[in-house]
Design a protein around this motif. Structure first.
Motif, short mmCIF file in Angstrom:
data_model
loop_
_atom_site.label_atom_id
_atom_site.label_comp_id
_atom_site.label_asym_id
_atom_site.label_seq_id
_atom_site.Cartn_x
_atom_site.Cartn_y
_atom_site.Cartn_z
N LYS A 69 -3.53 31.17 -69.58
CA LYS A 69 -4.01 30.26 -70.81
C LYS A 69 -2.75 30.84 -71.63
N GLU A 70 -2.50 30.55 -72.92
CA GLU A 70 -1.66 31.06 -73.90
C GLU A 70 -3.19 30.80 -75.33
N MET A 71 -3.22 32.64 -75.60
CA MET A 71 -4.72 32.51 -76.18
C MET A 71 -4.34 33.49 -77.05
N LEU A 72 -5.25 33.40 -78.44
CA LEU A 72 -5.01 34.44 -79.17
C LEU A 72 -5.28 35.75 -78.83
N ARG A 73 -5.24 36.94 -78.31
CA ARG A 73 -5.66 38.71 -78.46
C ARG A 73 -6.55 38.16 -76.76
N LYS A 74 -5.17 37.59 -75.93
CA LYS A 74 -5.35 37.35 -74.96
C LYS A 74 -5.66 39.05 -74.11
N GLU A 75 -4.58 39.50 -73.83
CA GLU A 75 -4.82 40.73 -73.38
C GLU A 75 -6.16 41.46 -74.28
N LEU A 76 -6.68 41.48 -74.75
CA LEU A 76 -7.65 42.30 -75.27
C LEU A 76 -8.87 41.68 -74.50
N ILE A 77 -9.29 39.96 -74.92
CA ILE A 77 -10.24 39.72 -74.08
C ILE A 77 -10.01 39.72 -72.32
N ILE A 78 -9.08 39.83 -71.51
CA ILE A 78 -9.08 40.58 -70.73
C ILE A 78 -9.17 41.66 -70.24
#
Length: 220
Positions: A69-78
């Protein structure tokens, strides 16, 4: 790193790879307490079951989908979900290990029963380790391991002991000669039969028969 394998039949195998240090620095207390025990507990993999490990499987699915997905804070969420995943995995590892151990024990017992039953049905015949292993559809080394771990002996010793037990019965219940008794339990060499019988029971087959006869006479 997150990627997947896809089979010609359309099945997908998602892969989520990350360094242990993503969870905590190697020198940290968190790493030593929660990361190291999981990656060093003795297996390179664990088998997850849909019902018993639904939380772990759900997080794996979420992480894989989030990666696309393309989303804000993607790396932090993962990263956060990987930490949650590890938390659940840490809780589950002892249960998974115990479950796998139980399954292995059941398999060992099943194989052992097959081989023991084969010996008991064919003890009068020549039984090689190769033939015995083939009955359980395993290798010769695995057959040896099953007997050693299951009953603390070897297939050859179990076969000999079983033959001698049957020989004792024949000596008590029939008037057959020692030569005939030996042959009837699958031992062609009478001298060898007498030797191993004496080693097992402390007396020759003839002496055993005589002693049993005296016992029966005394009971009358």
């Amino acid at each position: 790193m997150i990627h997947r394998f896809e089979t010609p039949g359309g099945a997908l195998m998602p892969n989520i790879l990350h360094a242990p240090e993503l969870l905590a620095a190697r020198e940290s207390a968190i790493y030593q307490k929660y990361v190291s025990p999981v990656i060093t507990y003795g297996k390179e993999y664990v088998i997850l079951e849909k019902e018993k490990n639904s939380g772990i499987l759900s997080l794996l699915d979420e992480i894989y989908k989030d990666a696309g997905k393309e989303m804000l804070r993607k790396e932090l969420i993962i990263q956060n979900k990987i930490s949650r995943l590890w938390d659940e995995l840490f809780e589950e590892v002892p249960d998974i290990v115990q479950r796998e151990s139980r399954n292995k024990n059941l398999l060992l017992q099943s194989r052992l029963r097959e081989m023991m039953q084969f010996i008991e049905n064919h003890y009068k015949e020549r039984i090689s380790l190769e033939r015995l292993a083939a009955e359980a559809n395993i290798s010769k080394s695995e057959a040896l391991r099953c007997f050693k771990r299951g009953i603390g002996t070897t297939p050859v010793k179990y076969l000999i002991d079983y033959r001698l037990e049957r020989a004792k019965e024949l000596l008590c219940k029939t008037n057959d000669t020692v030569i005939r008794v030996a042959a009837d339990v699958g031992i062609d060499n009478t001298s060898y039969f007498v030797r191993i019988f004496k080693k097992m029971y402390g007396m020759t087959p003839g002496a055993f028969r005589e002693e049993e006869g005296l016992k029966k006479a005394g009971e009358k």
